[in-house]
Each structure stands twice: as C-alpha cells, then as structure tokens.
Scaffold this motif. Sequence first.
Motif, mmCIF file in Angstrom:
data_model
loop_
_atom_site.group_PDB
_atom_site.id
_atom_site.type_symbol
_atom_site.label_atom_id
_atom_site.label_comp_id
_atom_site.label_asym_id
_atom_site.label_seq_id
_atom_site.Cartn_x
_atom_site.Cartn_y
_atom_site.Cartn_z
ATOM 1 N N MET A 1 0.845 -1.185 0.000
ATOM 2 C CA MET A 1 0.000 0.000 0.000
ATOM 3 C C MET A 1 0.885 1.242 0.000
ATOM 4 O O MET A 1 1.934 1.270 0.614
ATOM 5 N N THR A 2 0.456 2.276 -0.684
ATOM 6 C CA THR A 2 1.251 3.492 -0.742
ATOM 7 C C THR A 2 0.982 4.362 0.480
ATOM 8 O O THR A 2 -0.095 4.353 1.057
ATOM 9 N N VAL A 3 1.985 5.107 0.844
ATOM 10 C CA VAL A 3 1.907 5.995 1.999
ATOM 11 C C VAL A 3 1.337 7.342 1.555
ATOM 12 O O VAL A 3 1.774 7.903 0.551
ATOM 13 N N LEU A 4 0.352 7.834 2.292
ATOM 14 C CA LEU A 4 -0.244 9.133 1.998
ATOM 15 C C LEU A 4 0.527 10.219 2.744
ATOM 16 O O LEU A 4 0.566 10.211 3.978
ATOM 17 N N PRO A 5 1.158 11.158 2.030
ATOM 18 C CA PRO A 5 1.817 12.257 2.733
ATOM 19 C C PRO A 5 0.782 13.270 3.223
ATOM 20 O O PRO A 5 -0.148 13.628 2.499
ATOM 21 N N VAL A 6 0.940 13.703 4.460
ATOM 22 C CA VAL A 6 0.079 14.723 5.053
ATOM 23 C C VAL A 6 0.983 15.848 5.532
ATOM 24 O O VAL A 6 1.836 15.639 6.401
ATOM 25 N N LEU A 7 0.833 17.018 4.952
ATOM 26 C CA LEU A 7 1.624 18.181 5.353
ATOM 27 C C LEU A 7 0.788 18.997 6.321
ATOM 28 O O LEU A 7 -0.363 19.324 6.039
ATOM 29 N N PHE A 8 1.361 19.322 7.487
ATOM 30 C CA PHE A 8 0.566 20.007 8.494
ATOM 31 C C PHE A 8 1.286 21.214 9.082
ATOM 32 O O PHE A 8 2.505 21.345 8.990
ATOM 33 N N GLU A 9 0.483 22.095 9.652
ATOM 34 C CA GLU A 9 0.970 23.245 10.414
ATOM 35 C C GLU A 9 0.748 22.957 11.891
ATOM 36 O O GLU A 9 -0.153 22.206 12.244
ATOM 37 N N ASP A 10 1.554 23.566 12.734
ATOM 38 C CA ASP A 10 1.345 23.438 14.173
ATOM 39 C C ASP A 10 1.554 24.797 14.845
ATOM 40 O O ASP A 10 1.580 25.832 14.168
ATOM 41 N N HIS A 11 1.721 24.777 16.150
ATOM 42 C CA HIS A 11 1.848 26.016 16.929
ATOM 43 C C HIS A 11 3.043 26.876 16.513
ATOM 44 O O HIS A 11 3.071 28.064 16.797
ATOM 45 N N THR A 12 4.007 26.321 15.814
ATOM 46 C CA THR A 12 5.186 27.097 15.424
ATOM 47 C C THR A 12 4.928 28.013 14.234
ATOM 48 O O THR A 12 5.823 28.756 13.834
ATOM 49 N N LEU A 13 3.725 27.993 13.675
ATOM 50 C CA LEU A 13 3.455 28.845 12.515
ATOM 51 C C LEU A 13 3.626 30.322 12.836
ATOM 52 O O LEU A 13 3.919 31.114 11.957
ATOM 53 N N ALA A 14 3.511 30.702 14.090
ATOM 54 C CA ALA A 14 3.726 32.096 14.482
ATOM 55 C C ALA A 14 5.160 32.549 14.187
ATOM 56 O O ALA A 14 5.403 33.734 13.972
ATOM 57 N N CYS A 15 6.093 31.618 14.148
ATOM 58 C CA CYS A 15 7.494 31.948 13.842
ATOM 59 C C CYS A 15 7.677 32.348 12.382
ATOM 60 O O CYS A 15 8.712 32.900 12.022
ATOM 61 N N PHE A 16 6.703 32.057 11.538
ATOM 62 C CA PHE A 16 6.811 32.343 10.109
ATOM 63 C C PHE A 16 6.053 33.603 9.706
ATOM 64 O O PHE A 16 5.883 33.859 8.518
#
Length: 135
Positions: A1-16
């Motif tokens: 089975m292929t792996v589904l990539p999941v790109l996520f944001e977290d609490h560190t988004l304030a640094c950007f």
Amino acid sequence: MTVLPVLFEDHTLACFRPVCWSLPVPEVRCGMFSLRERVGLLVPSGGALAVRTLLVPLNADPAWRPLAAAPPGPSLWLNGRLAPDFTLLAGLLEAADRGPFALTDAQGLLALGAGAELGAAVAASWHRWLAAAAP
C-alpha cells in the motif's frame, strides 16, 4: 500500500509571520522548492494538507486536498517547517511504509510515520487543535 503524505501546520506557525499570514507553512519556499513541491516530485499522486481552514482555498494544486477525515491507510505526517532534501524525504517515505516512527525536535513533531489507526488519532487531534487555535 502506498503511503499518503500529510503536510501540516502546528503552533510554530507564528514563527513564520508575516509570511504565513496568507500562505500555509508547507508552501513557504526553502531554496528552490516548498515542502509541498518537494513531496509532490516524489509522490506525484499528491496527498493531504492539514492547514488553517482560511487558507485551504488558496491551494492551486488539485493533487493536494484538505485533510477532511482520517487517512485510510499508512500516512507520513510532515510538519510544514521541515526543510528536507530529497534523500531524507525518500527515506522518510520508505520508513513510513515499514512501520510507525516519530522524528521530533525541541519545538515538537517534525515527521510521523503512522498506520491507519494512529493516523486517525493524529488527524482527530489535529482537528481539535485547529478548532481551539481558530480566532
């Protein structure tokens, strides 16, 4: 089975900020490519984006859909602040296909290889965090 990539944001988004006020963290360029573009070159079928609801309509790539429900099978969760080279990304995809793992730093989770059950728990946790963090 292929792996589904999941790109996520977290609490560190304030640094950007201010860049990430109008751009999901996985879309911030680090060198020539953003994280979504790097993963997309290795997984042309795309994946899921776990980003702020306000920014979901800005995604122009139809191969990347918003994370609405739990991933159906194995998944590789990648934090948007991770800036891997292609060798590391390929290794993470391979590792996620073999079994669960977690890669962290002082700020929290960077990458997580998860099966269907763990992926469902992480997706539910992310949705709770998003609801609590929403203005």
